[in-house]
Design a protein around this motif. Structure first.
Motif, PDB file in Angstrom:
ATOM      1  N   GLU A 170       0.826  -1.201   0.000  1.00 45.66           N
ATOM      2  CA  GLU A 170       0.000   0.000   0.000  1.00 45.66           C
ATOM      3  C   GLU A 170       0.869   1.263   0.000  1.00 45.66           C
ATOM      4  O   GLU A 170       0.639   2.196  -0.782  1.00 45.66           O
ATOM      5  N   ARG A 171       1.869   1.289   0.838  1.00 45.40           N
ATOM      6  CA  ARG A 171       2.756   2.468   0.905  1.00 45.40           C
ATOM      7  C   ARG A 171       3.606   2.616  -0.346  1.00 45.40           C
ATOM      8  O   ARG A 171       3.824   3.722  -0.818  1.00 45.40           O
ATOM      9  N   LEU A 172       4.093   1.504  -0.881  1.00 47.76           N
ATOM     10  CA  LEU A 172       4.861   1.559  -2.120  1.00 47.76           C
ATOM     11  C   LEU A 172       3.992   2.117  -3.244  1.00 47.76           C
ATOM     12  O   LEU A 172       4.419   3.014  -3.979  1.00 47.76           O
ATOM     13  N   ALA A 173       2.783   1.609  -3.381  1.00 46.78           N
ATOM     14  CA  ALA A 173       1.879   2.066  -4.431  1.00 46.78           C
ATOM     15  C   ALA A 173       1.589   3.561  -4.285  1.00 46.78           C
ATOM     16  O   ALA A 173       1.628   4.304  -5.269  1.00 46.78           O
ATOM     17  N   ALA A 174       1.320   4.005  -3.073  1.00 43.07           N
ATOM     18  CA  ALA A 174       1.035   5.420  -2.835  1.00 43.07           C
ATOM     19  C   ALA A 174       2.237   6.290  -3.214  1.00 43.07           C
ATOM     20  O   ALA A 174       2.073   7.347  -3.821  1.00 43.07           O
ATOM     21  N   ALA A 175       3.430   5.840  -2.886  1.00 44.24           N
ATOM     22  CA  ALA A 175       4.636   6.604  -3.200  1.00 44.24           C
ATOM     23  C   ALA A 175       4.826   6.750  -4.707  1.00 44.24           C
ATOM     24  O   ALA A 175       5.378   7.738  -5.177  1.00 44.24           O
ATOM     25  N   HIS A 176       4.364   5.762  -5.462  1.00 40.61           N
ATOM     26  CA  HIS A 176       4.480   5.790  -6.922  1.00 40.61           C
ATOM     27  C   HIS A 176       3.203   6.315  -7.580  1.00 40.61           C
ATOM     28  O   HIS A 176       3.079   6.256  -8.809  1.00 40.61           O
ATOM     29  N   MET A 177       2.258   6.776  -6.757  1.00 40.22           N
ATOM     30  CA  MET A 177       0.979   7.287  -7.240  1.00 40.22           C
ATOM     31  C   MET A 177       0.282   6.282  -8.152  1.00 40.22           C
ATOM     32  O   MET A 177      -0.155   6.599  -9.258  1.00 40.22           O
ATOM     33  N   MET A 178       0.228   5.044  -7.666  1.00 45.02           N
ATOM     34  CA  MET A 178      -0.430   3.948  -8.386  1.00 45.02           C
ATOM     35  C   MET A 178      -1.393   3.265  -7.433  1.00 45.02           C
ATOM     36  O   MET A 178      -1.296   3.423  -6.216  1.00 45.02           O
ATOM     37  N   GLU A 179      -2.281   2.481  -7.993  1.00 47.53           N
ATOM     38  CA  GLU A 179      -3.161   1.636  -7.195  1.00 47.53           C
ATOM     39  C   GLU A 179      -2.454   0.302  -6.947  1.00 47.53           C
ATOM     40  O   GLU A 179      -1.752  -0.207  -7.834  1.00 47.53           O
ATOM     41  N   GLU A 180      -2.665  -0.249  -5.746  1.00 48.67           N
ATOM     42  CA  GLU A 180      -2.087  -1.568  -5.449  1.00 48.67           C
ATOM     43  C   GLU A 180      -2.494  -2.585  -6.509  1.00 48.67           C
ATOM     44  O   GLU A 180      -1.676  -3.384  -6.956  1.00 48.67           O
ATOM     45  N   GLN A 181      -3.775  -2.545  -6.881  1.00 49.63           N
ATOM     46  CA  GLN A 181      -4.301  -3.529  -7.825  1.00 49.63           C
ATOM     47  C   GLN A 181      -3.611  -3.443  -9.181  1.00 49.63           C
ATOM     48  O   GLN A 181      -3.428  -4.447  -9.854  1.00 49.63           O
ATOM     49  N   GLU A 182      -3.203  -2.254  -9.569  1.00 49.55           N
ATOM     50  CA  GLU A 182      -2.494  -2.069 -10.840  1.00 49.55           C
ATOM     51  C   GLU A 182      -1.155  -2.815 -10.808  1.00 49.55           C
ATOM     52  O   GLU A 182      -0.780  -3.482 -11.780  1.00 49.55           O
ATOM     53  N   ILE A 183      -0.449  -2.709  -9.700  1.00 46.68           N
ATOM     54  CA  ILE A 183       0.832  -3.410  -9.549  1.00 46.68           C
ATOM     55  C   ILE A 183       0.591  -4.915  -9.495  1.00 46.68           C
ATOM     56  O   ILE A 183       1.267  -5.690 -10.179  1.00 46.68           O
ATOM     57  N   LYS A 184      -0.382  -5.330  -8.701  1.00 45.05           N
ATOM     58  CA  LYS A 184      -0.692  -6.763  -8.587  1.00 45.05           C
ATOM     59  C   LYS A 184      -1.053  -7.361  -9.938  1.00 45.05           C
ATOM     60  O   LYS A 184      -0.567  -8.439 -10.298  1.00 45.05           O
ATOM     61  N   ALA A 185      -1.896  -6.674 -10.702  1.00 49.02           N
ATOM     62  CA  ALA A 185      -2.337  -7.186 -12.006  1.00 49.02           C
ATOM     63  C   ALA A 185      -1.153  -7.336 -12.961  1.00 49.02           C
ATOM     64  O   ALA A 185      -1.060  -8.333 -13.689  1.00 49.02           O
TER      65      ALA A 185
END
Length: 59
Positions: free
Chosen positions: A27-42
């Motif tokens: 969650e924190r990594l995604a926020a730092a990159h201004m992305m959604e967690e689900q986007e990274i997971k997918a």
């Protein structure tokens, strides 16, 4: 903050390194990159990796 690579294999390497060294959660990594967690997971699911919250890494 650098942008995460678009290539899933390169993204895997960067994400797991950042989860190990800099971020206690996806969650924190995604926020730092201004992305959604689900986007990274997918993106990483495309190459067979799932996020393991207990290990805080993609396996």
């Amino acid at each position: 903050m650098m942008t995460l690579p678009k290539d899933p294999v390169m993204m895997l390497s960067v994400v797991n390194t950042e989860l190990r060294d800099r971020f206690p959660t996806l969650e924190r990594l995604a926020a730092a990159h201004m992305m959604e967690e689900q986007e990274i997971k997918a993106k990483l699911e495309q190459i067979g990796y799932q996020y393991d919250a207990e290990q805080n890494r993609f396996v």
